[in-house]
Design an enzyme around this catalytic site. Structure first.
Site, PDB file in Angstrom:
ATOM      1  N   ALA A   9      -1.960  12.084  -3.592  1.00  0.00           N
ATOM      2  CA  ALA A   9      -2.869  11.101  -3.102  1.00  0.00           C
ATOM      3  C   ALA A   9      -2.160   9.764  -3.105  1.00  0.00           C
ATOM      4  O   ALA A   9      -2.587   8.486  -2.741  1.00  0.00           O
ATOM      5  CB  ALA A   9      -3.892  10.774  -4.657  1.00  0.00           C
ATOM      6  N   CYS A  10      -0.888   9.801  -2.915  1.00  0.00           N
ATOM      7  CA  CYS A  10      -0.324   8.479  -2.895  1.00  0.00           C
ATOM      8  C   CYS A  10       0.299   8.425  -1.486  1.00  0.00           C
ATOM      9  O   CYS A  10       0.694   9.045  -0.760  1.00  0.00           O
ATOM     10  CB  CYS A  10       1.234   8.636  -3.742  1.00  0.00           C
ATOM     11  SG  CYS A  10       2.477   7.333  -3.431  1.00  0.00           S
ATOM     12  N   SER A  11       0.108   7.144  -0.875  1.00  0.00           N
ATOM     13  CA  SER A  11       0.235   7.184   0.577  1.00  0.00           C
ATOM     14  C   SER A  11       1.785   7.081   0.735  1.00  0.00           C
ATOM     15  O   SER A  11       2.318   7.257   1.774  1.00  0.00           O
ATOM     16  CB  SER A  11      -0.329   5.535   1.052  1.00  0.00           C
ATOM     17  OG  SER A  11       0.146   4.629   0.347  1.00  0.00           O
TER      18      SER A  11
END
Length: 119
Positions: A9-11
């Site tokens: 979920a982390c860019s």
């Protein structure tokens, strides 16, 4: 070989994976929220980074307030490691290690480039 600890979920994690793919790097993915690192693994990564646990902690995460983070000092180092292993959301991401020992918290292009070269 390269290993990347990531949260999908982390860019920043997605960017790192994209750069690894673009470079044709061989790597393994560790979804560290599903497979938290042990205290020993955290110790190893911190030794490679030359950092203390609080340097790679996400202190603004809601869980940080819930668990009550200890003081940032040597006397509480083991507490930090235990909390980070028990609550992996506290760990900064992505952390990438290369087989030659190069290890980075790949939150910027230069750090990411250094580990891709090492891998």
């Amino acid at each position: 070989m390269i290993e990347i600890w990531l949260n999908p979920a982390c860019s920043k994690c997605r960017t790192a994976v994209g750069e690894l793919d673009a470079a044709g790097a061989e790597y393994t993915v560790r979804r560290y929220l599903d497979d938290p690192p042990t205290v020993a693994e955290l110790e190893d990564v911190l030794a490679r980074l030359g950092l203390e646990p609080w340097h790679i902690a996400r202190t603004s995460e809601p869980i940080a307030k819930q668990v009550g983070l200890p003081p940032k000092d040597a006397a509480h180092r083991a507490d930090w490691l235990r909390l980070m292993s028990e609550h992996p959301k506290l760990i900064q991401r992505p952390i990438i290690t290369a087989s030659d020992g190069t290890t980075v918290v790949a939150r910027d292009a230069d750090s990411l480039a250094s580990v891709i070269k090492a891998g």
